[in-house]
Design a protein around this motif. Structure first.
Motif, mmCIF file in Angstrom:
data_model
loop_
_atom_site.group_PDB
_atom_site.id
_atom_site.type_symbol
_atom_site.label_atom_id
_atom_site.label_comp_id
_atom_site.label_asym_id
_atom_site.label_seq_id
_atom_site.Cartn_x
_atom_site.Cartn_y
_atom_site.Cartn_z
ATOM 1 N N GLY A 16 -50.517 -23.534 29.964
ATOM 2 C CA GLY A 16 -50.177 -24.569 30.934
ATOM 3 C C GLY A 16 -49.954 -25.958 30.380
ATOM 4 N N LYS A 17 -49.732 -26.077 29.080
ATOM 5 C CA LYS A 17 -49.553 -27.404 28.477
ATOM 6 C C LYS A 17 -48.387 -28.177 29.092
ATOM 7 N N SER A 18 -47.253 -27.495 29.252
ATOM 8 C CA SER A 18 -46.056 -28.184 29.735
ATOM 9 C C SER A 18 -46.252 -28.725 31.148
ATOM 10 N N THR A 19 -46.914 -27.942 31.995
ATOM 11 C CA THR A 19 -47.216 -28.405 33.355
ATOM 12 C C THR A 19 -48.145 -29.608 33.311
ATOM 13 N N GLN A 20 -49.186 -29.525 32.502
ATOM 14 C CA GLN A 20 -50.199 -30.577 32.465
ATOM 15 C C GLN A 20 -49.701 -31.863 31.827
ATOM 16 N N ILE A 21 -48.818 -31.742 30.853
ATOM 17 C CA ILE A 21 -48.328 -32.965 30.191
ATOM 18 C C ILE A 21 -47.544 -33.820 31.186
ATOM 19 N N VAL A 29 -48.630 -43.231 34.262
ATOM 20 C CA VAL A 29 -47.630 -44.176 34.789
ATOM 21 C C VAL A 29 -48.173 -44.885 36.020
ATOM 22 N N ALA A 30 -48.923 -44.156 36.850
ATOM 23 C CA ALA A 30 -49.526 -44.766 38.047
ATOM 24 C C ALA A 30 -50.537 -45.846 37.673
ATOM 25 N N ARG A 31 -51.075 -45.763 36.473
ATOM 26 C CA ARG A 31 -52.006 -46.782 35.983
ATOM 27 C C ARG A 31 -51.275 -47.946 35.323
ATOM 28 N N GLY A 32 -49.940 -47.887 35.285
ATOM 29 C CA GLY A 32 -49.167 -48.962 34.677
ATOM 30 C C GLY A 32 -48.966 -48.814 33.184
ATOM 31 N N ILE A 33 -49.197 -47.615 32.650
ATOM 32 C CA ILE A 33 -49.050 -47.368 31.216
ATOM 33 C C ILE A 33 -47.649 -46.838 30.932
ATOM 34 N N GLU A 34 -47.003 -47.379 29.909
ATOM 35 C CA GLU A 34 -45.677 -46.900 29.511
ATOM 36 C C GLU A 34 -45.853 -45.660 28.636
ATOM 37 N N VAL A 35 -45.210 -44.569 29.027
ATOM 38 C CA VAL A 35 -45.467 -43.266 28.411
ATOM 39 C C VAL A 35 -44.176 -42.637 27.885
ATOM 40 N N VAL A 36 -44.277 -42.024 26.713
ATOM 41 C CA VAL A 36 -43.206 -41.200 26.169
ATOM 42 C C VAL A 36 -43.724 -39.765 26.074
ATOM 43 N N VAL A 37 -42.982 -38.817 26.635
ATOM 44 C CA VAL A 37 -43.342 -37.407 26.548
ATOM 45 C C VAL A 37 -42.384 -36.721 25.581
ATOM 46 N N THR A 38 -42.929 -35.961 24.644
ATOM 47 C CA THR A 38 -42.106 -35.295 23.652
ATOM 48 C C THR A 38 -42.747 -33.963 23.265
ATOM 49 N N ARG A 39 -42.132 -33.254 22.325
ATOM 50 C CA ARG A 39 -42.657 -31.932 21.981
ATOM 51 C C ARG A 39 -42.364 -31.570 20.532
ATOM 52 N N GLU A 40 -43.120 -30.578 20.049
ATOM 53 C CA GLU A 40 -42.879 -30.026 18.714
ATOM 54 C C GLU A 40 -42.848 -28.503 18.771
ATOM 55 N N HIS A 78 -39.174 -36.213 13.767
ATOM 56 C CA HIS A 78 -39.843 -36.596 15.010
ATOM 57 C C HIS A 78 -40.687 -37.856 14.820
ATOM 58 N N LEU A 79 -41.449 -37.884 13.759
ATOM 59 C CA LEU A 79 -42.287 -39.045 13.479
ATOM 60 C C LEU A 79 -41.449 -40.295 13.255
ATOM 61 N N GLU A 80 -40.391 -40.153 12.474
ATOM 62 C CA GLU A 80 -39.570 -41.301 12.105
ATOM 63 C C GLU A 80 -38.789 -41.874 13.288
ATOM 64 N N VAL A 93 -47.904 -41.976 23.645
ATOM 65 C CA VAL A 93 -47.072 -40.816 23.355
ATOM 66 C C VAL A 93 -47.856 -39.551 23.672
ATOM 67 N N LEU A 94 -47.298 -38.730 24.557
ATOM 68 C CA LEU A 94 -47.879 -37.429 24.888
ATOM 69 C C LEU A 94 -47.005 -36.368 24.237
ATOM 70 N N CYS A 95 -47.582 -35.611 23.322
ATOM 71 C CA CYS A 95 -46.791 -34.666 22.543
ATOM 72 C C CYS A 95 -47.285 -33.237 22.759
ATOM 73 N N ASP A 96 -46.374 -32.381 23.185
ATOM 74 C CA ASP A 96 -46.656 -30.961 23.383
ATOM 75 C C ASP A 96 -46.659 -30.290 22.006
ATOM 76 N N ARG A 97 -47.838 -30.174 21.444
ATOM 77 C CA ARG A 97 -48.116 -29.636 20.115
ATOM 78 C C ARG A 97 -47.785 -30.634 19.001
ATOM 79 N N PHE A 98 -48.569 -30.481 17.906
ATOM 80 C CA PHE A 98 -48.371 -31.302 16.710
ATOM 81 C C PHE A 98 -48.928 -30.492 15.541
ATOM 82 N N THR A 99 -49.487 -31.130 14.557
ATOM 83 C CA THR A 99 -49.861 -30.436 13.316
ATOM 84 C C THR A 99 -50.975 -29.417 13.509
#
Length: 204
Positions: A16-21, A29-40, A78-80, A93-99
């Motif tokens: 359920g990662k994709s749903t939860q992210i 965003v509702a808290r006023g935080i600027e968010v980027v969603v991405t994936r690996e 992705h990092l660069e 940054v919310l990332c669906d999987r990483f190292t």
């Protein structure tokens, strides 16, 4: 100096990662935080092409070393081009999987040499790690049942139960060694319950 906050969403197939992210993104965003969603693997045009190579079954088998190098090649792009610029701009940054996924899938699942992964991690990331990792954990029997219901299985999902059990065991071992970076979320709960647990993990 990094200004933003880097959160990774980890777990096996069907947890359920994709749903939860997306739900966590909405909450932040509702808290006023600027968010980027991405994936690996993925997140940039080139990295998404690499993703297709990694996930699409092919009559020519990828060697374990090819798979590992492709993972880190995509991660370098992705990092660069996405993660570091967003963090420098003060975004979360919310990332669906990483190292951690590389350790779980390539070391745990494939038995790739740990030293290879550690060397590539140092080369590509130079000590860079997530600020927080949410590990969505569920019994493999349940998570694979969910994955199968989604439709056609990708190259990793086709590896079967034993492979996924090794992936899960490695994730849990990483969480124990994570020096407080991990929060384990019970992904067998309802979608709303999982969202509450994930949001609670983001509250100091």
């Amino acid at each position: 100096m990094k200004k933003g906050f880097f959160i990774t969403f980890e777990g096996g197939e069907g947890t359920g990662k994709s749903t939860q992210i997306e739900r966590v993104r909405s909450g932040l965003v509702a808290r006023g935080i600027e968010v980027v969603v991405t994936r690996e693997p993925g997140g940039t045009d080139i990295a998404e092409h690499i993703r297709q190579l990694l996930l699409t079954p092919n009559k020519e088998e990828l060697t374990m070393m090819t798979e590992l190098l492709l993972m880190f090649a995509a991660r370098a792009q992705h990092l660069e081009h996405v993660i570091r610029p967003a963090l420098r701009a003060g975004k979360w940054v919310l990332c669906d999987r990483f190292t951690d996924a590389t350790y779980a899938y390539q070391h745990g699942g494939r038995n790739a040499d740990l030293v290879w992964i550690q060397s590539l991690e140092q080369m590509v990331q130079d000590g860079f790690k997530p600020d927080l990792t949410l590990l969505f954990d569920a019994p493999v029997s349940l998570s694979m049942e969910r994955a199968i219901k989604r439709g056609k299985l990708d190259r990793f999902e086709q590896e079967g139960i034993d492979f996924m059990e090794r992936v899960r065991e490695t994730y849990l071992a990483l969480a124990k060694q994570g020096q407080g970076r991990f929060r384990i979320i019970d992904a067998s709960a309802t979608v709303d319950q999982v969202t509450l647990a994930a949001m609670d993990a983001l509250t100091p």
